[in-house]
Motif scaffolding. Sequence first.
Motif: not given
Lengths: 207, 161
Positions: A84, A117, A119, A164, A184, A198, B116-123
Amino acid sequence: MAWLTRTRGAVAAVTVAGTAGISLVVAGLTATPGRPPQPGADAQGGGRTGSPGPVLPRSAPLRIDIPAIDVHAELVPVAGDPHGTLEVPPLDRPTVAGWYRPGVSPGEAGNAVVVGHVDTRDGPAVFFDLGRLRPGDTVRITRADGRVVTFAVDGVGAYPKWNFPTALVYGPGGPGASLRLVTCGGRFDERSRDYSHNIVVRASAVP
Amino acid sequence: MKAQTVLVSAALGVGLGTLLLPAAALAETTVSPSTTPVGGTVVLTARGCNPKAGDALFRVTGPNRDQNVRSTTAAAGGGLSAELFTAGFTLGTYTVTATCGDGSAAGTATFTVTPIGGAPAGGGGGDGAGGLLAAGGALAGAAALGATVLVRRRRRAATVA
């Protein structure tokens, strides 16, 4: 004679190691800052007063251009994963951004969502500089129907992931066409390998 | 003159009423909240339905769904309500069409099911500079150590000579 040859070899090795070491230290010190820029207090923005852009029928977006931060990227459709949470483009394609396909397309009435992304382990990715955007900066989306929709940034904010702003990002929005860019930001937690926040950019279509 | 004024006013009133009536009918059904992360619960309410006429029926249609939900409670502000649990819903926008117990239409509303929640957009790319500094420091340290050893050897050789 052999001693002299060995000594010369050792001196050469020490010189090479020293030069390489100093070069690496200098490269490390002058490299791009490790952490992405965060939105300043002046980036929050307020309500936009200009006339809204046209509302268009649905068409998949193909490309995003943000001249202010030199972003020129391909867009791929994304949705949600089995847990989800929002799907993002794979980390091995850090220069690509994702369009949230279950929502509206850019140019339709409502909030279109694009995620990218900030990074990867190897360095900056497509939305690394998103936090630098300021109200008034321009975002252009090229769609499959050939139209290019121009959005003007209304504001940029940083939000904790545990809180969020779901409605702000995915919500129905106003009658016009809006855009939300998500990446992020905040502090990177080495243990969970995830950022604390975020960054969300709000933008509205302009004529 | 008076009769004309009355006629014009009546015509305006009827016209405005005709224009406003569909909007009022649409507003009779609400979904709260209108945006929910998948797995959340929304409350469907048909304001215009009289509980004495029987249960209201909410038809929920969307990306992967076409289901009926029956009202379970009388709404605080009038009308009938039902709770809808969105676990398993596909992400997207859903339309709710309500029908009162007496068969009359009670309007429509929409709600959106989101991730659900935020975006996992970083490494965590910040390791790059740190890695360079560590490797450079180690090399420079090794070079300094090597240089020290060489200088000592040379001094010793000079003393012996």
